[in-house]
Design a protein around this motif. Structure first.
Motif, PDB file in Angstrom:
ATOM      1  N   ALA A 183       1.831  -3.627   5.620  1.00 64.11           N
ATOM      2  CA  ALA A 183       3.267  -3.360   5.766  1.00 64.11           C
ATOM      3  C   ALA A 183       4.115  -4.453   5.128  1.00 64.11           C
ATOM      4  CB  ALA A 183       3.632  -3.199   7.244  1.00 64.11           C
ATOM      5  N   ALA A 184       3.731  -5.712   5.337  1.00 63.47           N
ATOM      6  CA  ALA A 184       4.514  -6.820   4.765  1.00 63.47           C
ATOM      7  C   ALA A 184       4.515  -6.751   3.243  1.00 63.47           C
ATOM      8  CB  ALA A 184       3.955  -8.160   5.241  1.00 63.47           C
ATOM      9  N   LYS A 185       3.378  -6.417   2.674  1.00 67.15           N
ATOM     10  CA  LYS A 185       3.288  -6.324   1.213  1.00 67.15           C
ATOM     11  C   LYS A 185       4.150  -5.183   0.688  1.00 67.15           C
ATOM     12  CE  LYS A 185      -0.150  -6.654  -2.473  1.00 67.15           C
ATOM     13  NZ  LYS A 185      -1.605  -6.614  -2.808  1.00 67.15           N
ATOM     14  N   VAL A 186       4.200  -4.071   1.419  1.00 66.44           N
ATOM     15  CA  VAL A 186       5.034  -2.934   1.006  1.00 66.44           C
ATOM     16  C   VAL A 186       6.512  -3.322   1.023  1.00 66.44           C
ATOM     17  CG1 VAL A 186       5.861  -0.635   1.695  1.00 66.44           C
ATOM     18  CG2 VAL A 186       3.408  -1.131   1.693  1.00 66.44           C
ATOM     19  N   VAL A 187       6.958  -3.918   2.128  1.00 69.64           N
ATOM     20  CA  VAL A 187       8.374  -4.295   2.255  1.00 69.64           C
ATOM     21  C   VAL A 187       8.745  -5.326   1.200  1.00 69.64           C
ATOM     22  CG1 VAL A 187      10.048  -5.464   3.745  1.00 69.64           C
ATOM     23  CG2 VAL A 187       8.558  -3.690   4.693  1.00 69.64           C
ATOM     24  N   ASN A 188       7.920  -6.346   1.043  1.00 70.59           N
ATOM     25  CA  ASN A 188       8.218  -7.380   0.057  1.00 70.59           C
ATOM     26  C   ASN A 188       8.198  -6.816  -1.370  1.00 70.59           C
ATOM     27  OD1 ASN A 188       8.402  -9.210   2.164  1.00 70.59           O
ATOM     28  ND2 ASN A 188       6.327  -9.988   1.912  1.00 70.59           N
ATOM     29  N   SER A 189       7.313  -5.839  -1.648  1.00 71.45           N
ATOM     30  CA  SER A 189       7.249  -5.213  -2.971  1.00 71.45           C
ATOM     31  C   SER A 189       8.486  -4.367  -3.248  1.00 71.45           C
ATOM     32  CB  SER A 189       5.984  -4.352  -3.096  1.00 71.45           C
ATOM     33  OG  SER A 189       4.819  -5.137  -3.032  1.00 71.45           O
ATOM     34  N   LEU A 190       8.960  -3.643  -2.238  1.00 75.81           N
ATOM     35  CA  LEU A 190      10.180  -2.852  -2.398  1.00 75.81           C
ATOM     36  C   LEU A 190      11.360  -3.749  -2.764  1.00 75.81           C
ATOM     37  CD1 LEU A 190       9.885  -0.334   0.586  1.00 75.81           C
ATOM     38  CD2 LEU A 190      10.081   0.313  -1.820  1.00 75.81           C
TER      39      LEU A 190
ATOM     40  N   ILE B  98       6.192  -0.675  11.198  1.00 72.93           N
ATOM     41  CA  ILE B  98       6.058  -2.002  10.598  1.00 72.93           C
ATOM     42  C   ILE B  98       5.072  -2.861  11.394  1.00 72.93           C
ATOM     43  CG2 ILE B  98       7.307  -4.121  10.043  1.00 72.93           C
ATOM     44  CD1 ILE B  98       8.028  -1.811   8.203  1.00 72.93           C
ATOM     45  N   TRP B  99       5.111  -2.699  12.711  1.00 74.28           N
ATOM     46  CA  TRP B  99       4.219  -3.498  13.569  1.00 74.28           C
ATOM     47  C   TRP B  99       3.914  -2.762  14.852  1.00 74.28           C
ATOM     48  CZ3 TRP B  99       8.992  -6.716  12.753  1.00 74.28           C
ATOM     49  CH2 TRP B  99      10.007  -6.396  13.664  1.00 74.28           C
ATOM     50  N   HIS B 100       2.880  -3.261  15.536  1.00 71.59           N
ATOM     51  CA  HIS B 100       2.580  -2.900  16.925  1.00 71.59           C
ATOM     52  C   HIS B 100       2.672  -4.192  17.722  1.00 71.59           C
ATOM     53  CE1 HIS B 100       0.129   0.674  15.309  1.00 71.59           C
ATOM     54  NE2 HIS B 100       1.182   1.163  15.921  1.00 71.59           N
ATOM     55  N   GLY B 101       3.704  -4.332  18.534  1.00 75.82           N
ATOM     56  CA  GLY B 101       3.862  -5.551  19.312  1.00 75.82           C
ATOM     57  C   GLY B 101       3.966  -6.771  18.416  1.00 75.82           C
ATOM     58  N   GLU B 102       3.008  -7.688  18.552  1.00 80.14           N
ATOM     59  CA  GLU B 102       3.020  -8.920  17.761  1.00 80.14           C
ATOM     60  C   GLU B 102       2.022  -8.870  16.602  1.00 80.14           C
ATOM     61  OE1 GLU B 102       4.839 -11.841  17.625  1.00 80.14           O
ATOM     62  OE2 GLU B 102       6.225 -10.652  18.817  1.00 80.14           O
ATOM     63  N   LYS B 103       1.630  -7.667  16.202  1.00 82.33           N
ATOM     64  CA  LYS B 103       0.688  -7.536  15.098  1.00 82.33           C
ATOM     65  C   LYS B 103       1.265  -6.604  14.033  1.00 82.33           C
ATOM     66  CE  LYS B 103      -4.096  -6.463  13.947  1.00 82.33           C
ATOM     67  NZ  LYS B 103      -5.396  -5.923  14.417  1.00 82.33           N
TER      68      LYS B 103
ATOM     69  N   GLY C  85       4.886 -12.280   8.424  1.00 81.44           N
ATOM     70  CA  GLY C  85       4.615 -12.256   6.986  1.00 81.44           C
ATOM     71  C   GLY C  85       5.641 -11.537   6.134  1.00 81.44           C
ATOM     72  N   PHE C  86       6.743 -11.089   6.742  1.00 82.48           N
ATOM     73  CA  PHE C  86       7.812 -10.412   5.998  1.00 82.48           C
ATOM     74  C   PHE C  86       8.825 -11.487   5.587  1.00 82.48           C
ATOM     75  CE2 PHE C  86       5.842  -7.452   8.840  1.00 82.48           C
ATOM     76  CZ  PHE C  86       5.815  -6.242   8.185  1.00 82.48           C
ATOM     77  N   THR C  87       8.502 -12.218   4.541  1.00 80.41           N
ATOM     78  CA  THR C  87       9.239 -13.445   4.221  1.00 80.41           C
ATOM     79  C   THR C  87      10.572 -13.201   3.529  1.00 80.41           C
ATOM     80  OG1 THR C  87       7.915 -13.598   2.205  1.00 80.41           O
ATOM     81  CG2 THR C  87       7.156 -14.849   4.115  1.00 80.41           C
TER      82      THR C  87
ATOM     83  N   LYS D 196      10.879 -12.837  13.924  1.00 78.94           N
ATOM     84  CA  LYS D 196       9.651 -12.044  14.084  1.00 78.94           C
ATOM     85  C   LYS D 196       9.149 -11.555  12.734  1.00 78.94           C
ATOM     86  CE  LYS D 196       7.478  -8.208  16.475  1.00 78.94           C
ATOM     87  NZ  LYS D 196       7.506  -7.254  17.600  1.00 78.94           N
ATOM     88  N   PHE D 197      10.055 -11.053  11.904  1.00 80.00           N
ATOM     89  CA  PHE D 197       9.650 -10.613  10.567  1.00 80.00           C
ATOM     90  C   PHE D 197       8.954 -11.746   9.820  1.00 80.00           C
ATOM     91  CE2 PHE D 197      12.732  -7.000  10.819  1.00 80.00           C
ATOM     92  CZ  PHE D 197      11.891  -6.003  10.355  1.00 80.00           C
ATOM     93  N   TYR D 198       9.564 -12.913   9.856  1.00 88.54           N
ATOM     94  CA  TYR D 198       9.004 -14.058   9.124  1.00 88.54           C
ATOM     95  C   TYR D 198       7.637 -14.453   9.690  1.00 88.54           C
ATOM     96  CZ  TYR D 198       8.987 -18.289   6.301  1.00 88.54           C
ATOM     97  OH  TYR D 198       8.651 -19.247   5.382  1.00 88.54           O
ATOM     98  N   ARG D 199       7.552 -14.443  11.017  1.00 91.28           N
ATOM     99  CA  ARG D 199       6.310 -14.811  11.700  1.00 91.28           C
ATOM    100  C   ARG D 199       5.163 -13.879  11.310  1.00 91.28           C
ATOM    101  NH1 ARG D 199       8.550 -14.743  16.380  1.00 91.28           N
ATOM    102  NH2 ARG D 199       7.706 -12.842  17.282  1.00 91.28           N
TER     103      ARG D 199
END
Length: 314
Positions: A46-53, A36-41, A82-84, A77-80
């Motif tokens: 990934a965010a679009k995939v999770v939100n689409s699912l 989903i991420w590397h550290g703080e990036k 883009g995983f809203t 962290k998720f919200y920060r």
């Protein structure tokens, strides 16, 4: 399910095959670091995939062996990044599952001695599990320090402030055969930038196993207990309807195999397809449990499949 798309073993899939998989599965389990991420990036897309699912009515949960932060910090962290749409209830960390294990499974009656970060302690406190307070003099040694009288469990997680005294105390507590020996996870190391690595919880657990002559019960992946936590909190979880997506063969793929789930390796993290192929071709049948059913370069490979599904529904 693997037979519907090909034999088990590193099948690189894209396009229509991913769309078929999306339609066939109800539950998607994701590792976080390297997936989903590397550290703080966040990993691109990934965010679009999770939100689409989530938008398509799929159940999405996150299973991470990272025990350094409490679940509410994960939500931030998720919200920060883009995983809203991610909620607290979707996050299953090894620290949270360790707290559930101590509270609900073994019903610990007494204090827990913790080798770990503040995030692990906070999850235990949320579950009303008493922890031994560290209040030793800076010059204290195992020869003269105080030992708590009612320690019923030793729990080892990631601890970047590990001291010899902590290790020695834990070894003393574990001389009592009735004292439980638990580990949040057995990850040996974690990659850092510049080719450096960070020793993981598994390396600390190994030191204590040698010192105590005992083996720890591992709570996190690849143990089945994390899946049992998910099953207890989500109704109607059918392993056949689940896909485990991860980046580490020895934890994520083995976890999926142990739990009867189809597995997908994404190549944005620790393991690469050549290692999976070596396990697939190994004469040791135990190595076959480390082989993913499917392989994608990145979970962003899901995006064209969503576009096709959206076109079909319009």
């Amino acid at each position: 399910m693997a037979g519907a798309f090909g034999f088990k073993g590193c099948q690189k899939i894209r396009g229509p095959q991913i769309r078929n998989l999306l339609e066939a599965k109800d539950f998607f389990l994701f590792d976080c670091d390297g997936v989903i991420w590397h550290g703080e990036k966040a990993i691109s897309g990934a965010a679009k995939v999770v939100n689409s699912l989530i938008r398509h009515g799929k159940n999405v949960v996150f299973v991470t062996n990272n025990c350094t932060r409490p679940r509410e910090n994960y939500v931030h962290k998720f919200y920060r990044l883009g995983f809203t749409d991610v909620m607290l209830e979707q996050i299953f960390s090894s620290s949270y599952c360790s707290a559930l294990y101590l509270r609900d499974v073994v019903k610990v009656r007494g204090q827990v001695f913790v080798i770990g970060c503040d995030g692990l302690r906070r999850e235990l406190q949320e579950a009303d599990i008493p922890c031994v307070e560290e209040a030793d003099d800076p010059d204290a040694t195992i020869y003269d320090c105080a030992l708590a009288p009612d320690v019923k469990a030793v729990l080892v997680g990631h601890d970047d402030k590990l001291t010899f005294l902590k290790l020695a105390k834990a070894s003393c507590y574990l001389r009592d055969p009735d004292c439980l020996f638990l580990a949040t996870d057995n990850d040996p190391w974690h990659p850092l930038s510049g080719g450096r690595i960070l020793p993981g919880s598994g390396s600390l657990t190994a030191a204590l196993e040698v010192a105590s002559g005992r083996k720890a019960t591992v709570i996190g992946k690849p143990s089945r207990f994390m899946f049992e936590c998910i099953s207890s909190q989500f109704r109607g979880v059918d392993p056949a309807q689940c896909l485990m997506v991860g980046d580490r063969l020895e934890t994520d793929m083995l976890f999926g195999s142990n739990c009867g789930l189809d597995t997908m390796l994404t190549l944005t993290g620790v393991s690469q397809i050549e290692e999976a192929q070596e396990y697939r071709n190994s004469e040791l049948t135990t190595n076959h449990s480390l082989v993913p059913d499917y392989v994608v370069d990145t979970i962003a490979d899901f995006l064209p499949a969503f576009e096709e599904l959206d076109e079909q529904s319009n």
